[in-house]
Design an enzyme around this catalytic site. Structure first.
Site, PDB file in Angstrom:
ATOM      1  N   CYS A 123      -4.950  -2.477   4.020  1.00  0.00           N
ATOM      2  CA  CYS A 123      -3.829  -1.544   3.918  1.00  0.00           C
ATOM      3  C   CYS A 123      -4.167  -0.317   4.758  1.00  0.00           C
ATOM      4  O   CYS A 123      -5.179   0.328   4.507  1.00  0.00           O
ATOM      5  CB  CYS A 123      -3.606  -1.096   2.471  1.00  0.00           C
ATOM      6  SG  CYS A 123      -3.857  -2.380   1.234  1.00  0.00           S
ATOM      7  N   GLU A 185       5.097   6.114   1.953  1.00  0.00           N
ATOM      8  CA  GLU A 185       5.066   5.233   3.115  1.00  0.00           C
ATOM      9  C   GLU A 185       6.266   4.295   3.151  1.00  0.00           C
ATOM     10  O   GLU A 185       6.817   3.919   2.113  1.00  0.00           O
ATOM     11  CB  GLU A 185       3.814   4.342   3.075  1.00  0.00           C
ATOM     12  CG  GLU A 185       2.504   5.071   2.969  1.00  0.00           C
ATOM     13  CD  GLU A 185       1.313   4.129   2.857  1.00  0.00           C
ATOM     14  OE1 GLU A 185       0.233   4.533   3.318  1.00  0.00           O
ATOM     15  OE2 GLU A 185       1.469   3.010   2.312  1.00  0.00           O
TER      16      GLU A 185
END
Length: 264
Positions: A123, A185
């Site tokens: 990630c 995000e």
């Protein structure tokens, strides 16, 4: 290996070496284009290698994933800025081996956001430079994924070329890690199925393992009982999408939604 991974989740945290605080990054613009004064935050107590990464320039976007600027990783991850609307582009990689097992990692204790948490394979964020800004078929994001798979897990770049990384869809989420740091995000969901060579960086990853669907469900159950920690984005993806995607690794095209952003 799987049992050892779960045991690692309850290990005592390691101390973090000190480092001098970095200077404040430049001003940025939120989705509303209002100039934001970036807060000063003392980073002396944080891991030196992780503080150096805070200077990387992330891609600022609006809520429709349109690029509107760039800002440091540090400033993108401060809750004070997130509360003002600062939003950046990110990705989450789900790498499966040829036995259909998913590679998980446990984030190191040195990580500034969500240390010690179990999460999907990799990630991170594409950076604000030409190779990773290119948007056609998310090629810039896929190049960033190739770069971070090498940096975190030591996977040779030639084993995960961007053309072998499949882009499915995007999710938009927000989560606090602690009182200072958090995430906000639009996260590109990327899938890879391949046997790869692993040589993880211990500053990034403290443990890793391939898991079956049953083993992942056991981990999620442990997290629900607060016996281990998982990242919030992984929890959202696992509870909402992951298992139906996992059941269709040979037929993922029907789940491709490049025009959609799932608001989580």
């Amino acid at each position: 290996m799987w049992r050892a991974l779960l045991r690692a989740g309850s290990a005592a945290p390691r101390s973090r070496p000190g480092v001098r605080g970095e200077r404040r990054g430049p001003s940025a613009r939120t989705a509303s284009s209002a100039t934001v004064r970036m807060p000063e935050v003392n980073t002396d107590h944080l891991d030196e290698q992780q503080v150096q990464l805070l200077a990387e320039m992330c891609i600022l976007i609006d809520e429709n994933d349109n690029k509107i600027g760039a800002e440091t990783k540090k400033n993108c991850h401060l809750n004070e800025n997130i509360d003002k609307g600062l939003l950046h582009r990110a990705f989450s990689v789900f790498l499966f081996n040829t036995e259909n097992k998913l590679l998980l990692q446990q984030r190191s204790n040195a990580k500034i956001t969500f240390p010690d948490c179990f999460t999907n394979t990799c990630c991170s964020h594409p950076l604000s430079h030409p190779q990773e800004l290119e948007e056609n078929d998310a090629i810039g994001v896929r190049r960033a994924a190739q770069r971070r798979l090498k940096a975190e897990l030591g996977i040779p770049m030639e084993q995960v070329p961007p053309e072998e990384i499949s882009y499915l869809t995007r999710i938009h989420y927000k989560a606090k890690s602690d009182g200072i740091w958090g995430e906000h995000e639009i996260d590109y969901i990327l899938f890879v199925q391949k046997d790869v060579t692993l040589n993880p960086d211990p500053n990034e990853i403290q443990s890793y393992c391939y898991v079956t669907q049953k083993e992942l469900k056991q981990l999620l159950d442990k997290a629900a009982r607060n016996e281990v920690k998982i990242t919030p984005w992984f929890k959202l993806i696992a509870e909402t999408f992951l298992f139906k995607w996992w059941d269709n690794l040979n037929n993922l095209n029907k789940f491709v939604e490049h025009e959609k952003i799932h608001r989580m």
